[in-house]
Motif scaffolding. Structure first.
Motif, PDB file in Angstrom:
ATOM      1  N   SER B 165       0.850  -1.193   0.000  1.00 47.35           N
ATOM      2  CA  SER B 165       0.000   0.000   0.000  1.00 47.35           C
ATOM      3  C   SER B 165       0.881   1.236   0.000  1.00 47.35           C
ATOM      4  O   SER B 165       2.065   1.176   0.315  1.00 47.35           O
ATOM      5  N   LYS B 166       0.266   2.350  -0.366  1.00 42.16           N
ATOM      6  CA  LYS B 166       0.984   3.633  -0.338  1.00 42.16           C
ATOM      7  C   LYS B 166       1.560   3.869   1.051  1.00 42.16           C
ATOM      8  O   LYS B 166       2.706   4.272   1.198  1.00 42.16           O
ATOM      9  N   GLU B 167       0.749   3.588   2.074  1.00 43.91           N
ATOM     10  CA  GLU B 167       1.156   3.863   3.459  1.00 43.91           C
ATOM     11  C   GLU B 167       2.411   3.057   3.804  1.00 43.91           C
ATOM     12  O   GLU B 167       3.346   3.577   4.419  1.00 43.91           O
ATOM     13  N   MET B 168       2.399   1.798   3.409  1.00 34.01           N
ATOM     14  CA  MET B 168       3.526   0.917   3.693  1.00 34.01           C
ATOM     15  C   MET B 168       4.785   1.431   3.010  1.00 34.01           C
ATOM     16  O   MET B 168       5.845   1.532   3.618  1.00 34.01           O
ATOM     17  N   LEU B 169       4.645   1.772   1.716  1.00 30.20           N
ATOM     18  CA  LEU B 169       5.816   2.229   0.963  1.00 30.20           C
ATOM     19  C   LEU B 169       6.352   3.531   1.540  1.00 30.20           C
ATOM     20  O   LEU B 169       7.566   3.754   1.588  1.00 30.20           O
ATOM     21  N   GLU B 170       5.452   4.365   2.013  1.00 29.11           N
ATOM     22  CA  GLU B 170       5.871   5.630   2.625  1.00 29.11           C
ATOM     23  C   GLU B 170       6.747   5.351   3.851  1.00 29.11           C
ATOM     24  O   GLU B 170       7.830   5.918   4.010  1.00 29.11           O
ATOM     25  N   LEU B 171       6.238   4.431   4.679  1.00 28.58           N
ATOM     26  CA  LEU B 171       6.954   4.104   5.906  1.00 28.58           C
ATOM     27  C   LEU B 171       8.314   3.465   5.585  1.00 28.58           C
ATOM     28  O   LEU B 171       9.336   3.820   6.181  1.00 28.58           O
ATOM     29  N   LEU B 172       8.323   2.568   4.619  1.00 29.38           N
ATOM     30  CA  LEU B 172       9.583   1.928   4.243  1.00 29.38           C
ATOM     31  C   LEU B 172      10.589   2.943   3.723  1.00 29.38           C
ATOM     32  O   LEU B 172      11.779   2.875   4.037  1.00 29.38           O
ATOM     33  N   GLY B 173      10.054   3.876   2.921  1.00 31.85           N
ATOM     34  CA  GLY B 173      10.936   4.910   2.381  1.00 31.85           C
ATOM     35  C   GLY B 173      11.563   5.712   3.510  1.00 31.85           C
ATOM     36  O   GLY B 173      12.772   5.962   3.523  1.00 31.85           O
ATOM     37  N   HIS B 174      10.744   6.060   4.451  1.00 24.94           N
ATOM     38  CA  HIS B 174      11.226   6.848   5.588  1.00 24.94           C
ATOM     39  C   HIS B 174      12.309   6.112   6.362  1.00 24.94           C
ATOM     40  O   HIS B 174      13.332   6.689   6.745  1.00 24.94           O
ATOM     41  N   LYS B 175      12.097   4.832   6.541  1.00 18.58           N
ATOM     42  CA  LYS B 175      13.065   4.054   7.321  1.00 18.58           C
ATOM     43  C   LYS B 175      14.234   3.572   6.459  1.00 18.58           C
ATOM     44  O   LYS B 175      15.114   2.857   6.941  1.00 18.58           O
ATOM     45  N   LYS B 176      14.200   3.942   5.193  1.00 16.66           N
ATOM     46  CA  LYS B 176      15.257   3.568   4.254  1.00 16.66           C
ATOM     47  C   LYS B 176      15.432   2.049   4.161  1.00 16.66           C
ATOM     48  O   LYS B 176      16.550   1.526   4.201  1.00 16.66           O
ATOM     49  N   ILE B 177      14.303   1.349   4.073  1.00 11.43           N
ATOM     50  CA  ILE B 177      14.347  -0.097   3.901  1.00 11.43           C
ATOM     51  C   ILE B 177      13.747  -0.450   2.549  1.00 11.43           C
ATOM     52  O   ILE B 177      12.704   0.083   2.178  1.00 11.43           O
ATOM     53  N   GLY B 178      14.418  -1.283   1.807  1.00 11.85           N
ATOM     54  CA  GLY B 178      13.900  -1.744   0.520  1.00 11.85           C
ATOM     55  C   GLY B 178      14.391  -3.144   0.250  1.00 11.85           C
ATOM     56  O   GLY B 178      15.132  -3.709   1.059  1.00 11.85           O
ATOM     57  N   ILE B 179      13.984  -3.691  -0.890  1.00 11.36           N
ATOM     58  CA  ILE B 179      14.482  -5.006  -1.264  1.00 11.36           C
ATOM     59  C   ILE B 179      15.999  -4.929  -1.378  1.00 11.36           C
ATOM     60  O   ILE B 179      16.526  -4.017  -2.000  1.00 11.36           O
ATOM     61  N   GLY B 180      16.679  -5.858  -0.762  1.00 12.97           N
ATOM     62  CA  GLY B 180      18.138  -5.864  -0.847  1.00 12.97           C
ATOM     63  C   GLY B 180      18.824  -5.251   0.367  1.00 12.97           C
ATOM     64  O   GLY B 180      20.016  -5.435   0.560  1.00 12.97           O
ATOM     65  N   THR B 181      18.064  -4.512   1.153  1.00 20.84           N
ATOM     66  CA  THR B 181      18.664  -3.924   2.355  1.00 20.84           C
ATOM     67  C   THR B 181      19.177  -5.029   3.284  1.00 20.84           C
ATOM     68  O   THR B 181      18.487  -6.012   3.526  1.00 20.84           O
ATOM     69  N   LYS B 182      20.397  -4.865   3.777  1.00 23.05           N
ATOM     70  CA  LYS B 182      20.948  -5.850   4.713  1.00 23.05           C
ATOM     71  C   LYS B 182      20.776  -5.332   6.132  1.00 23.05           C
ATOM     72  O   LYS B 182      21.042  -4.153   6.410  1.00 23.05           O
ATOM     73  N   LEU B 183      20.344  -6.188   7.010  1.00 23.18           N
ATOM     74  CA  LEU B 183      20.091  -5.748   8.382  1.00 23.18           C
ATOM     75  C   LEU B 183      20.246  -6.883   9.382  1.00 23.18           C
ATOM     76  O   LEU B 183      20.327  -8.050   9.029  1.00 23.18           O
ATOM     77  N   GLU B 184      20.304  -6.474  10.644  1.00 25.71           N
ATOM     78  CA  GLU B 184      20.369  -7.442  11.751  1.00 25.71           C
ATOM     79  C   GLU B 184      19.361  -7.042  12.803  1.00 25.71           C
ATOM     80  O   GLU B 184      19.226  -5.857  13.113  1.00 25.71           O
ATOM     81  N   VAL B 185      18.673  -8.011  13.391  1.00 23.68           N
ATOM     82  CA  VAL B 185      17.795  -7.720  14.527  1.00 23.68           C
ATOM     83  C   VAL B 185      18.673  -7.767  15.786  1.00 23.68           C
ATOM     84  O   VAL B 185      19.284  -8.791  16.079  1.00 23.68           O
ATOM     85  N   LYS B 186      18.728  -6.643  16.497  1.00 22.49           N
ATOM     86  CA  LYS B 186      19.585  -6.569  17.680  1.00 22.49           C
ATOM     87  C   LYS B 186      18.839  -6.954  18.953  1.00 22.49           C
ATOM     88  O   LYS B 186      19.399  -7.590  19.842  1.00 22.49           O
ATOM     89  N   ARG B 187      17.579  -6.535  19.046  1.00 30.66           N
ATOM     90  CA  ARG B 187      16.797  -6.867  20.259  1.00 30.66           C
ATOM     91  C   ARG B 187      15.337  -7.039  19.909  1.00 30.66           C
ATOM     92  O   ARG B 187      14.849  -6.505  18.916  1.00 30.66           O
ATOM     93  N   LYS B 188      14.658  -7.750  20.747  1.00 35.47           N
ATOM     94  CA  LYS B 188      13.219  -7.932  20.577  1.00 35.47           C
ATOM     95  C   LYS B 188      12.575  -7.627  21.911  1.00 35.47           C
ATOM     96  O   LYS B 188      13.004  -8.170  22.942  1.00 35.47           O
ATOM     97  N   PHE B 189      11.574  -6.727  21.896  1.00 36.23           N
ATOM     98  CA  PHE B 189      10.918  -6.341  23.143  1.00 36.23           C
ATOM     99  C   PHE B 189       9.619  -7.112  23.296  1.00 36.23           C
ATOM    100  O   PHE B 189       8.704  -6.949  22.472  1.00 36.23           O
ATOM    101  N   ASN B 190       9.549  -7.913  24.329  1.00 33.60           N
ATOM    102  CA  ASN B 190       8.387  -8.777  24.463  1.00 33.60           C
ATOM    103  C   ASN B 190       7.111  -8.027  24.805  1.00 33.60           C
ATOM    104  O   ASN B 190       6.013  -8.527  24.579  1.00 33.60           O
TER     105      ASN B 190
END
Lengths: 228, 228
Positions: B165-190
DNA sequence: AAAATAATTTAGTTTTGTCTAAAAATATTT
DNA sequence: AAATATTTTTAGACAAAACTAAATTATTTT
């Protein structure tokens, strides 16, 4: 613009091509062209008439209406752009291009075709030398004549080759003639209707090539355009 | 390889996708997927059974046969290569790509697709991050999990985004995440299942970005792959 | 201009893919 | 396990696009 079936599109395209020669198209002609039966043609003509794509009176043949012509040009545009793409980008050979474009031409997204056009830098001719209609359906109409009919000493550009057999391509390759080649007919020999032509080098590689001879048969299969 | 109708191909593709989740596919499921009626599905399943593309027992659902799976992969290959072409070469946006590829995928020339593949330099993923089967129908199977399911401190690459959706793409753009982005999950808050992730810069532009926060909802829509 | 021939259309089927409504099988409740 | 609900299949129709065979219209010949 509405959406038409593959079958309807094929009929429209075939009528367009037959019209070029004739003006009025007959049931049998069209049936032969489409390798179908006359009865099927009649059925389809009735349908295309209600859709206002053709003018049709029973027993008196038919021709495209204004809307039909517009549609034909859209389909031809799609076909020729795909042909160009296949030859230029995917390195298909001349002979292979047509059959594949026959399928691709029925994908009807206007945006797709306009973007493809842009991607290809708005080519004006397909690999067979036929002009590609622009996005408004306008098509180059400058007349094409075979080398036999070219005026003497008039610079012309090869724009079409009607026979594409292996033998023909071999001969053309040998004589270094292809679509886009610029040439002038210097003399015509009435004895055998052979021609003496001079090929204008694209970026004057060698200063001036000697004229070459073209048989009548060959000259009737090579078409070129020139400014009046 | 025989030739199948557009309709048959659409059924085969839909069954393939539904199978991924379920294993066994039911009449109603498939009817919903294809926006058609259950009766039509039954009709088609009988046909596909005689063509040996599906295993089918009345009232007991169906799944693709070996031949059906092969065909599905061919269609998916076509679809995803066209999507890649549309996005990469014709500059279509993510959202537009799918609908056009839906039509192009039914053009069945194998040579066309293999040459297109070569022209595109054998891409391995389409613009949505889905793997493209190779010319033998082999498809990347390395599993894809949503960010919620990634192990901590494991480098992964974003490979798919389910909601577009537009909303999703907007949020992804803001967070600078796209296909191919490499990342690591550092913590998970229960408490709220939100994640703290660190994005690995592609060519270490800035030395090291601070970790960012991802809500549970978002993390469930972003999929990534990692080596075991 | 009537007869013969050729071209075209009509009528009636066929195939593919869809639909609705009714019947049959399976699944779920009580 | 009987009753009810849900799912699936069958039966019968329809539209698109083709076909064959028969009928009709146009064209040519004599």
């Amino acid at each position: 613009m509405l959406n038409y079936s593959t079958s309807e599109e094929n009929y429209i395209k075939a009528i367009f091509h037959l019209q070029q020669a004739d003006g009025n198209v007959t049931t049998n002609e069209l049936a032969a062209e489409l390798k179908t039966k006359p009865a099927s043609v009649t059925d389809m003509m009735k349908k295309l008439k209600t859709k206002k794509l053709v003018h049709y009176r029973a027993y008196h043949g038919f021709r495209l209406s204004a809307d039909g012509t517009k549609l034909a040009l859209i389909i031809i545009r799609r076909h020729r752009l795909w042909e160009f793409f296949l030859a230029e980008k995917l390195k298909f050979s001349w002979e292979e291009v047509h059959a594949v474009a026959e399928d691709l031409e029925h994908v009807s997204s206007k945006k797709l075709i306009d973007k493809l056009d842009e991607f290809l830098s708005f080519p004006r001719f397909d690999p067979h030398g036929d002009p590609i209609p622009d996005s408004n359906g306008k098509i180059e109409t400058s007349k094409q004549v075979c080398l036999q009919d070219l005026p003497l000493n008039k610079l012309a550009m090869v724009s079409h080759v009607s026979d594409q057999s292996k033998e023909m391509l071999e001969l053309l390759g040998h004589k270094k003639i292809g679509i886009g080649t610029k040439l002038e007919v210097k003399r015509k020999f009435n004895f055998d209707n052979s021609l003496e032509i001079k090929i204008r080098q694209p970026r004057r590689t060698s200063p001036d090539q000697p004229p070459i001879n073209i048989s009548e048969q060959l000259s009737n299969n090579i078409f070129a355009k020139y400014d009046e």
